[in-house]
Design an enzyme around this catalytic site. Sequence first.
Site, PDB file in Angstrom:
ATOM      1  N   HIS A 182       0.857  -1.187   0.000  1.00  0.00           N
ATOM      2  CA  HIS A 182       0.000   0.000   0.000  1.00  0.00           C
ATOM      3  C   HIS A 182       0.893   1.238   0.000  1.00  0.00           C
ATOM      4  CE1 HIS A 182      -3.931   1.942   1.636  1.00  0.00           C
ATOM      5  NE2 HIS A 182      -3.182   2.863   1.037  1.00  0.00           N
ATOM      6  N   GLU A 232      -2.582  -1.526  -3.205  1.00  0.00           N
ATOM      7  CA  GLU A 232      -3.665  -0.740  -2.622  1.00  0.00           C
ATOM      8  C   GLU A 232      -3.304   0.749  -2.663  1.00  0.00           C
ATOM      9  OE1 GLU A 232      -4.928  -4.009   0.796  1.00  0.00           O
ATOM     10  OE2 GLU A 232      -3.860  -2.186   1.378  1.00  0.00           O
ATOM     11  N   HIS A 280      -7.851  -5.950   7.237  1.00  0.00           N
ATOM     12  CA  HIS A 280      -7.539  -4.941   8.246  1.00  0.00           C
ATOM     13  C   HIS A 280      -7.692  -5.533   9.639  1.00  0.00           C
ATOM     14  CE1 HIS A 280      -6.258  -0.753   8.655  1.00  0.00           C
ATOM     15  NE2 HIS A 280      -6.715  -0.885   9.876  1.00  0.00           N
TER      16      HIS A 280
END
Length: 247
Positions: A43, A72, A200
């Site tokens: 990410h 991401e 997450h």
Amino acid sequence: MTLLSVNLNKIAVLRNSRGGNEPDIVRAAQTCIDAGCGGITVHPRPDQRHVRPDDVRRLAALLRGRLEYNIEGNPFAAARGAYPGLIALARETRPTQVTLVPDDDGQITSDHGFDLERDGERLRPLVAELRGLGCRVSLFVDAGPQDFERAVAIGAERIEIYTGPYAEAFAAGDVHASLALCVDTARRAQQAGLAVNAGHDLSQANLGTLRAAIPGLAEVSIGHALIGEALYDGLAATVRNYLQILR
């Protein structure tokens, strides 16, 4: 079996805290691959606080043709310094999947998903561009009611359920309502024709419960807990532990 994609951001955080090249993010990826993971996630953010654009490129070279690569990021974040923007990175590296996330510099980590009714039309041309590059597109969403038909209409193929609230509820010992919301979200998305990812704050403690509750869960992206657990048990052993849970 649900695919395990290992998020390597925390490897980059540790490296950046000291400078230099250690620990090496590519070596970490190879260790995860050797242990049997199905994918690697990164990410990158414009402030380059962890994964940097050159990391994204190096990992692309390692992973191409071998296993899934998931990048991401916020597609609306402007290019800055060495960060060329999420779409530009995808154009360079052609990952398997791009997960679009509405984060900004002020967030320590991602903490909410897109509102598809509000954000759908703004996302549409970006989803089309990514699809044109050959990337599968997943949209990061909160658990709860959403217009998943709109997600399909703008070209998304998957959603990723933000599981932070689920993990908090699990740790507090009162997971029923949060888990039910994730399950209902997955069911509605699948009925609309979307595949479902989750991510997450998932850990060895809470992953099995979520996995058992969501039939057809396509992929989980796990980084923070996995890297933390690996400090005690080793990276390869920890990846294998997660794979055993997913089996």
